[in-house]
Design an enzyme around this catalytic site. Structure first.
Site, PDB file in Angstrom:
ATOM      1  N   HIS A  52       0.862  -1.182   0.000  1.00 57.26           N
ATOM      2  CA  HIS A  52       0.000   0.000   0.000  1.00 57.26           C
ATOM      3  C   HIS A  52       0.899   1.233   0.000  1.00 57.26           C
ATOM      4  CE1 HIS A  52      -3.815  -2.025   1.885  1.00 57.26           C
ATOM      5  NE2 HIS A  52      -3.301  -2.729   0.881  1.00 57.26           N
ATOM      6  N   GLU A  54       1.094   3.799   1.866  1.00 56.61           N
ATOM      7  CA  GLU A  54       1.642   4.142   3.182  1.00 56.61           C
ATOM      8  C   GLU A  54       2.826   3.250   3.542  1.00 56.61           C
ATOM      9  OE1 GLU A  54      -1.586   3.490   2.341  1.00 56.61           O
ATOM     10  OE2 GLU A  54      -2.918   4.153   3.929  1.00 56.61           O
ATOM     11  N   CYS A  82      -5.994   1.714   6.123  1.00 57.44           N
ATOM     12  CA  CYS A  82      -6.608   0.454   6.554  1.00 57.44           C
ATOM     13  C   CYS A  82      -5.951   0.018   7.867  1.00 57.44           C
ATOM     14  CB  CYS A  82      -6.406  -0.618   5.472  1.00 57.44           C
ATOM     15  SG  CYS A  82      -4.688  -1.154   5.280  1.00 57.44           S
ATOM     16  N   CYS A  85      -2.111  -0.580   7.570  1.00 56.54           N
ATOM     17  CA  CYS A  85      -1.355   0.669   7.465  1.00 56.54           C
ATOM     18  C   CYS A  85      -1.408   1.466   8.767  1.00 56.54           C
ATOM     19  CB  CYS A  85      -1.851   1.484   6.286  1.00 56.54           C
ATOM     20  SG  CYS A  85      -1.490   0.691   4.696  1.00 56.54           S
TER      21      CYS A  85
END
Length: 148
Positions: A52, A54, A82, A85
């Site tokens: 992701h 992040e 999420c 993260c």
């Protein structure tokens, strides 16, 4: 640079991710008003479900600073993080989290499990939501609309 400028950079990362066919999420990590790392989603590119924006940005920032801790760093991301993260942000000890669009389905900061309010959370960053929310949400809507 101000927070909006950093979010504009994160939006550019999200647009680049969309150009690669990735879900358009972008992240920028700053320290003392300078960019340390910038990334977009790379899950398809890396064949890695943990890539992701992040996470990729955190990995880049840790490498740049030579530390597993990003104390004093701020994260600007276009979508509410999420659970994975949010936990990584906590473990990295990021000082402030700025995000654009909320994510009712997958978010874990202001939606879902609200990770930072849980007893298992070791470090909670200061959280500021709604930064460039309209642009962030529009990019996601456009991306998913094209795929339906």
């Amino acid at each position: 640079m101000n927070r909006r400028n950093f979010m504009d950079l994160a939006l550019k990362q999200a647009e680049r991710a969309a150009d690669r066919g990735e879900v358009p999420v972008g992240a920028v990590i700053t320290m003392e008003d300078r960019v340390i790392a910038a990334a977009g989603n790379e899950t398809l590119l890396r064949s890695d479900p943990t890539a992701h924006a992040e996470i990729v940005a955190i990995r880049l920032a840790c490498a740049a600073l030579g530390s597993q801790r990003l104390t004093g760093c701020d994260l600007h991301v276009t979508l509410e993080p999420c659970a994975m993260c949010a936990a990584a942000i906590s473990f990295a000890r990021i000082r402030r989290l700025y995000f654009g669009a909320g994510d009712e389905k997958g978010g874990a900061v202001e939606h879902g499990p609200r990770f930072y309010s849980q007893a298992i959370c070791h470090h909670a960053p200061e959280v500021y939501s709604g930064i460039a929310e309209t642009a962030s949400a529009a990019l996601l809507r456009r991306f998913f609309g094209e795929r339906r």
